[in-house]
Design a protein around this motif. Structure first.
Motif, mmCIF file in Angstrom:
data_model
loop_
_atom_site.group_PDB
_atom_site.id
_atom_site.type_symbol
_atom_site.label_atom_id
_atom_site.label_comp_id
_atom_site.label_asym_id
_atom_site.label_seq_id
_atom_site.Cartn_x
_atom_site.Cartn_y
_atom_site.Cartn_z
ATOM 1 N N GLU A 78 26.983 -3.311 28.464
ATOM 2 C CA GLU A 78 27.653 -4.479 27.911
ATOM 3 C C GLU A 78 28.565 -5.081 28.967
ATOM 4 O OE1 GLU A 78 29.722 -3.116 24.447
ATOM 5 O OE2 GLU A 78 27.871 -2.740 23.347
ATOM 6 N N GLU A 79 28.711 -6.389 28.900
ATOM 7 C CA GLU A 79 29.647 -7.050 29.794
ATOM 8 C C GLU A 79 31.020 -6.408 29.594
ATOM 9 O OE1 GLU A 79 29.895 -11.281 29.302
ATOM 10 O OE2 GLU A 79 30.676 -11.521 31.336
ATOM 11 N N ASN A 80 31.746 -6.231 30.670
ATOM 12 C CA ASN A 80 33.068 -5.603 30.721
ATOM 13 C C ASN A 80 33.025 -4.079 30.702
ATOM 14 O OD1 ASN A 80 34.437 -8.088 30.885
ATOM 15 N ND2 ASN A 80 34.256 -8.328 28.675
ATOM 16 N N ASP A 81 31.831 -3.453 30.567
ATOM 17 C CA ASP A 81 31.733 -2.008 30.773
ATOM 18 C C ASP A 81 32.128 -1.707 32.211
ATOM 19 O OD1 ASP A 81 30.818 -1.486 28.231
ATOM 20 O OD2 ASP A 81 28.758 -1.010 28.816
ATOM 21 N N MET A 82 32.529 -0.480 32.467
ATOM 22 C CA MET A 82 32.912 -0.081 33.817
ATOM 23 C C MET A 82 31.726 0.581 34.514
ATOM 24 S SD MET A 82 35.429 -0.272 35.919
ATOM 25 C CE MET A 82 36.810 -0.617 34.848
ATOM 26 N N GLN A 104 34.188 -3.730 36.888
ATOM 27 C CA GLN A 104 33.902 -4.184 35.534
ATOM 28 C C GLN A 104 32.692 -5.111 35.588
ATOM 29 O OE1 GLN A 104 37.291 -6.021 33.707
ATOM 30 N NE2 GLN A 104 36.700 -5.290 31.687
ATOM 31 N N LYS A 106 29.875 -7.897 34.959
ATOM 32 C CA LYS A 106 29.760 -9.290 34.547
ATOM 33 C C LYS A 106 28.273 -9.636 34.530
ATOM 34 C CE LYS A 106 32.152 -10.959 37.922
ATOM 35 N NZ LYS A 106 32.838 -11.844 38.853
#
Length: 129
Positions: A78-82, A104, A106
Motif C-alpha cells: 500500500e502507498e505509505n508502507d515502509m 515510504q 509512493k
C-alpha cells in the motif's frame, strides 16, 4: 437536506479506503562496500515491505561493487508502507549489518541511492502501481 452532505460522506469514505498495489523491487546493486583487513565484503540484501519479508538476495562473494539480479514482488503493498532494505556482510559467526535503507512507498517508479552506515552505497529501483 443540503446536497453537499452526501458528497462529503462519499469523499470521506473514499479517502479511508487503502488501495493495494503491486510492489516490485529490482536493480539492486552496491558500490564501494567496506574492506576489512584485506577481506572484501561478501554481501547480500534483505527486502521487506511493512512487516512482510519479501526475501533476500544471493551472496556476492569478494565484491565491493556487487550487483544482484533478483527481483522482489509483493501484491499487497500500500502507498505509505515502509520499504526496508538491509545490507549484510556474511561472516563465520554472525552476519554484520552494513546499513539499513528505509523509504515510504509512493505510487510510481523510483530509483534511490542509500548511504550505508558502515560505508558504501546501496542503489535500487522500485515500482508501486
Amino acid at each position: 437536506m443540503d446536497s453537499s452532505v452526501p458528497l462529503l460522506l462519499l469523499l470521506l469514505m473514499c479517502s479511508s479506503i487503502m488501495v493495494e498495489a503491486q510492489l516490485k523491487v529490482y536493480n539492486l546493486r552496491a558500490s564501494n562496500l567496506p574492506t576489512v583487513i584485506l577481506l572484501t565484503t561478501d554481501a547480500y540484501v534483505t527486502v521487506s515491505s511493512g512487516s512482510t519479508s519479501l526475501g533476500k538476495t544471493s551472496v556476492r562473494y569478494n565484491d565491493p561493487n556487487p550487483w544482484w539480479y533478483e527481483e522482489f514482488s509483493y501484491f499487497y503493498a500500500e502507498e505509505n508502507d515502509m520499504l526496508t532494505l538491509e545490507v549484510y556482510d556474511v561472516d563465520l559467526l554472525f552476519d554484520d549489518q552494513l546499513g539499513v535503507c528505509q523509504r515510504q512507498l509512493k505510487v510510481g517508479t523510483y530509483q534511490h541511492d542509500c548511504f550505508l552506515t558502515k560505508g558504501g552505497t546501496l542503489h535500487y529501483t522500485y515500482t508501486l502501481g
